[in-house]
Scaffold this motif. Sequence first.
Motif, short mmCIF file in Angstrom:
data_model
loop_
_atom_site.label_atom_id
_atom_site.label_comp_id
_atom_site.label_asym_id
_atom_site.label_seq_id
_atom_site.Cartn_x
_atom_site.Cartn_y
_atom_site.Cartn_z
N LEU A 52 75.85 -6.68 20.78
CA LEU A 52 75.00 -6.30 21.92
C LEU A 52 75.74 -5.39 22.89
N SER A 53 77.07 -5.24 22.73
CA SER A 53 77.74 -4.31 23.64
C SER A 53 78.43 -3.16 22.91
N PRO A 101 78.63 0.65 21.49
CA PRO A 101 77.98 1.92 21.86
C PRO A 101 76.73 2.19 21.03
N ALA A 102 76.75 1.83 19.75
CA ALA A 102 75.59 2.11 18.90
C ALA A 102 74.35 1.40 19.44
N PHE A 103 74.50 0.14 19.86
CA PHE A 103 73.35 -0.58 20.41
C PHE A 103 72.97 -0.04 21.78
N LEU A 104 73.97 0.20 22.63
CA LEU A 104 73.67 0.64 23.99
C LEU A 104 73.06 2.03 24.00
N ALA A 105 73.35 2.82 22.95
CA ALA A 105 72.81 4.18 22.89
C ALA A 105 71.50 4.25 22.14
N SER A 106 71.10 3.16 21.51
CA SER A 106 69.90 3.22 20.67
C SER A 106 68.66 3.48 21.52
N ASP A 117 66.71 -4.36 13.10
CA ASP A 117 67.30 -4.85 14.33
C ASP A 117 68.79 -4.55 14.32
N LEU A 118 69.19 -3.60 15.13
CA LEU A 118 70.57 -3.14 15.14
C LEU A 118 71.57 -4.27 15.40
N PRO A 119 71.35 -5.12 16.40
CA PRO A 119 72.37 -6.14 16.69
C PRO A 119 72.60 -7.07 15.50
N LEU A 120 71.53 -7.46 14.84
CA LEU A 120 71.67 -8.35 13.69
C LEU A 120 72.36 -7.62 12.53
N PHE A 157 77.00 -11.44 16.71
CA PHE A 157 75.76 -10.95 17.35
C PHE A 157 76.04 -10.59 18.80
N ARG A 158 76.74 -11.48 19.49
CA ARG A 158 77.03 -11.23 20.91
C ARG A 158 77.81 -9.93 21.06
#
Lengths: 483, 483
Positions: B140-141, B143-148, B357-360, B136-137
């Motif tokens: 959170l970093s 690109p897919a999450f940061l660009a969402s 929830d993308l991160p999960l 999970f951690r």
Amino acid sequence: MVKGSRATIELIEIPGQPVFISLATAITRDIERGRLKPGDPLPGTRALAKILKIHRNTVDAAYHELTMQGWLVAEASRGTFVARDLPVLATTAASLPPAMRPAAARTGTPPPPLLRFSDGVPDPRLLPHAELARAFRRSLSTPAFLASDGSDDPLGSTALRAALAGYLSQERGLALSEDDIIVTRGSQMALFLAASAILAPGQAIAVEEPGYPLAWRAFRAAGARVIGVPVGAHGLDVERLAAVLAREPALRAVYVTPHHHYPTTVTLGAGHRLKLIELARRHGLAIIEDDYDHEYRFEGRPVLPLAARAASGTSVVFVGSLSKLLAPGIRLGYAVAEAGVLRRMAAQREAIDRQGDLPLEQAVAALLRDGELGRHARKARRIYHGRRDHLAAELRRHLAAELAFDVPAGGLAIWARARGGIDTIAWSAAARRAGLEVRPGAAFCLDESAAPQAFRLGFANLNEPEISRAVKMLKRTRPATAR
Amino acid sequence: MVKGSRATIELIEIPGQPVFISLATAITRDIERGRLKPGDPLPGTRALAKILKIHRNTVDAAYHELTMQGWLVAEASRGTFVARDLPVLATTAASLPPAMRPAAARTGTPPPPLLRFSDGVPDPRLLPHAELARAFRRSLSTPAFLASDGSDDPLGSTALRAALAGYLSQERGLALSEDDIIVTRGSQMALFLAASAILAPGQAIAVEEPGYPLAWRAFRAAGARVIGVPVGAHGLDVERLAAVLAREPALRAVYVTPHHHYPTTVTLGAGHRLKLIELARRHGLAIIEDDYDHEYRFEGRPVLPLAARAASGTSVVFVGSLSKLLAPGIRLGYAVAEAGVLRRMAAQREAIDRQGDLPLEQAVAALLRDGELGRHARKARRIYHGRRDHLAAELRRHLAAELAFDVPAGGLAIWARARGGIDTIAWSAAARRAGLEVRPGAAFCLDESAAPQAFRLGFANLNEPEISRAVKMLKRTRPATAR
């Protein structure tokens, strides 16, 4: 394995795609999976071409493409590296409307945009990642999680509802307890559940036009008809709403974004608020108040929500979003409603989704409780204030002849009106071809033929250099008639 | 502050409850909030009684109660401590049906059960917590999450769909790609979306009876009528389904749990499978196949799903759950369907929930990809096999006169039939008063008057001492007529 670097790149050709796109895709996947890390060197083009048995120009083209997109950085005489500062980029194909996207993503066209003016989302790069991850890890060993058998409260975790009640009481003037709140999957689900609880199939809800199309989709999914009411310089035109009411006996609710109207960002004036509440009371109209980015007020104080003012005779469902406070990829919203409505929302939620993700809800509750989220909101507000001013300055500098706008007192977007009848649909299509996604006024209207010629320019998820680049791309692609 | 320990216990009397229950509640709250940590000493009973100005017996009773529940551990001559290994316990009030729970929880009645035979959920204590938290951690970093920007693919994260496609191809004989899958919020949302995509309002879906009431709620929320079809020793009675078809032209779909029928755990026989597929093909009936606990097969090999056998003329929506592989508090499910159905499911998903929830999703994709989830499934299967055998032995030892059952080849529950017409509704009510939650046959029927006298006894989330205690509580509370 390619000599001279730590990278292993496996090329799987994507049918119907040029080889350089398949290679670029393979490299981005390796970056996403962490096999290639920020700062890692890529193999030399000659070496990689030899190993993969493809032409060197193909490797060059893939590297060039990814450098343009910001995944890679070419350093003169040193070689190519994974970027240390990965950019805001679409990793999945994107086009409007989003529902149509899967098929498009599958065929691989159109290519992902290089930059995007979002509809007003926060920047996930600012999220307190370490704190959230730590709180998530902790919540995996709480008794509440360990004892969960999947039949927990469909209203959401008690911890998060209690934390939200405290937060909303303090920040929004709503006197609440945890029993007045349902935690949802983003505000989207809150809107769907609210409409399902309030409206019988075939009944109608009035919405602002221009307005928020995803809300309309939620209401229609709940079986409601959606009727547009024009928006003026001070938000929803309450006189026009009264006129619709007179001819539409099935109109039972109204959806408003009074704090920062979506998409134009204006705040509903005090007189209009009072008139709206009075009209709702007189006609037994329920109000769905979407206060989606309350936290982001740059000038003056935030205006209290309608829900804090409405007399006891008026039914207000107050909807908010934690995704706006955290990151759009973390889907947490909530609604506050009277007991009967809340009970129906919970029953419907259980039928379609059962309950939320306990570990995530508990983690966010911890961040809210210990003040971490409040600190984050203050920091983010300062940064977005700067980005707003930067976008305003860049627009004035480069597009003063084409676009007019008011600097919004709050919210995460500028509503820029095109001057002299410029066709913003054509403009946004040209921008899209050049790699910039931007939403024209027509994207926010039930009746596209009457759509304003304007853009909603979300600024919060772009840093200042990105904003400058995006404005230049917008300028470069303006229609010839406007030059 | 109580001397001689680090604990501070504040007694707030709960109206209508004995003082020892109020005290026990205060202590469990302190444990849940982390004020009292595993291994912490509790104050001596004499000291605490003095400070709280209550009788020492009251403190004794509270400690005793919590020791029985497993929150506390009494160590001879050393005193009482917070348990190091906290048990599976309901921390929120629970009763059937779950939709009715919030209000009950609010008023504080009925008190939470001490133990619960779940409906067949896995044990969250076995989850690879550290690995999931780490994944999970990391996500959170990405690109897919940061660009969402919150408008990602409503089908779910590409990474998770790709990992699932690989997993299902290998484990279920389904030849799939990521484009055939939608990731949902638990299987509950998959059922709602499938019914919304397949059925027009007013059309009907046949379901197994006894069966899975939450599926019926999902179908009804989608506007469908639900028609029960009896279940025999080999699962759904296909002849009876044919009879219903003959008189119900609006019947357009059938919902089945062929691998381990819910709630009776029987596997749909091979002949019945072929007949069902043929009937569906002939009548253009869509099949919703819920393969909710495929992984947990203890004897023989898992049976391939209908979806792997159905001819191309039959529309099967295959639904599965990752919550059964992880923990019920982590809400991830999925569905596999043909392109047109999948597209409609994605559009409806976007309207009610936008995206996951993308991160999960990315974190679980990583666990699936690197084999962690497969290892976990093998370990869990071994442990649940032991728990199944332990429950079977305990039932034979203590309740052979009252309950008959077949040891199930797979699944996480034993279906125990009451002998000689024992009233299982009265029995479960008596058990509930004594602190044991157990679901009688009537909880799984559309027509309660025809309900089988039986219990569904989920064993996986109880360890062996907990199973022994639960069986003893069940024995102690059996109706007098059965003694």
